[in-house]
Scaffold this active site. Structure first.
Site, short mmCIF file in Angstrom:
data_model
loop_
_atom_site.label_atom_id
_atom_site.label_comp_id
_atom_site.label_asym_id
_atom_site.label_seq_id
_atom_site.Cartn_x
_atom_site.Cartn_y
_atom_site.Cartn_z
N GLU A 54 -7.99 -0.26 4.79
CA GLU A 54 -6.54 -0.39 4.67
C GLU A 54 -5.92 -0.90 5.97
O GLU A 54 -5.04 -1.76 5.95
CB GLU A 54 -5.92 0.97 4.29
CG GLU A 54 -6.21 1.39 2.86
CD GLU A 54 -5.74 2.80 2.56
OE1 GLU A 54 -5.48 3.07 1.37
OE2 GLU A 54 -5.64 3.61 3.48
N GLY A 95 -4.93 7.52 4.62
CA GLY A 95 -6.33 7.88 4.58
C GLY A 95 -6.63 9.08 3.71
O GLY A 95 -7.77 9.53 3.67
N GLY A 96 -5.61 9.58 3.00
CA GLY A 96 -5.86 10.70 2.10
C GLY A 96 -6.88 10.37 1.02
O GLY A 96 -7.60 11.24 0.54
N ASP A 106 0.85 -1.19 0.00
CA ASP A 106 0.00 0.00 0.00
C ASP A 106 0.88 1.24 0.00
O ASP A 106 2.09 1.16 0.25
CB ASP A 106 -0.90 -0.01 1.24
CG ASP A 106 -2.18 0.81 1.06
OD1 ASP A 106 -2.26 1.59 0.09
OD2 ASP A 106 -3.08 0.68 1.90
#
Length: 261
Positions: free
Chosen positions: A111, A103-104, A89
């Protein structure tokens, strides 16, 4: 490689291409969300189509699931996979201890669940995401819609006792309406500028009624791969403290970019 590919996209691709070297036949792989993770999904798709790689992917968002299916990766749910060998990720920020802000893209809950259900997590990124101390990137906090204003007020009140430089919060919007996560929740972005104690902040945030999860990933990431626009990659392993360097030859990766022509 298309001439219009930006230096930042070249850096993201270099990191993604190096990361998929860790994926082996038969693995169950968590597929991250975001622009850097999208390159990784494309790379894996090419390996499935061209090399016969047999894997199953657990996506962390609906848009990652759609892309994975498009490039030929078999998609399953986490319930079906039960446990994963590896998650790859991106990150919005990472510090020297490989703690992250994520978390943008709004997928922090899935996630974090997927990453913690994996034997290891590899983060792919570019050098601009490295910081001495987390907090310059706004910290996303996922909250339930019911009473979100109250939850936001409790977050702001709590921040007054935390070691942070800023305390401004904002409801994330999609146009004029609240941004909705895949779970139908809202996101409150906390503009903290500097987070002195990420571990403490993460624990306290998750005790607030209405908070579902926050974007601090503490002691979850095992490796970070930092890509450069010239194809250079740096691999840092937090577990053994090693640092290694490599280079991706863009000229050999033309198939990846065929859908961008």
């Amino acid at each position: 490689m298309p001439a219009e590919l930006s230096p930042i996209d070249k850096a993201k691709f270099a990191a993604a291409r190096r990361a998929v070297d860790f994926v082996e036949d038969g693995m169950k792989v968590g597929l991250g969300t975001g622009s850097t993770a999208a390159w990784m999904v494309r790379c894996l798709g090419e390996m499935v189509r061209e090399e016969g790689l047999s894997i199953v992917g657990v996506p962390t968002s609906t848009r990652t699931a759609e892309l994975a299916r498009q490039v030929g990766i078999k998609v399953v749910t986490l319930e079906e996979a039960k446990w994963l060998d590896l998650t790859i990720d991106g990150a919005d920020e990472f510090d020297p201890e490989l703690n992250l802000i994520k978390g943008g893209g709004g997928a922090l809950l899935q996630e974090k669940i997927v990453a913690t259900a994996s034997d290891q997590m590899i983060v792919i990124t570019d050098a601009a995401k490295e910081v001495a101390q987390l907090g310059a990137f706004p910290l996303p906090v996922e909250v339930v819609p019911f009473g979100w204003q109250t939850t936001r007020g409790l977050i702001e009140e709590m921040l007054s006792s935390m070691d942070v430089m800023g305390r401004q919060t904002a409801l994330r919007l999609n146009g004029t309406q609240p941004f909705l996560t895949d779970e139908g929740n809202y996101i409150v972005d906390c503009h903290l500028k500097r987070i002195g104690n990420p571990r403490q902040l993460s624990l306290v945030l998750n005790q607030i009624p209405g908070v579902v999860e926050n974007g601090l990933f503490i002691d979850i990431c095992d490796k970070v791969i930092i890509g450069g626009a010239d194809g250079t990659v740096e691999l840092r392993d937090i577990n053994d403290g090693s640092v290694s360097h490599d280079r991706i030859d863009f000229a050999e990766e033309s198939n990846i970019f065929s859908d961008l022509d």
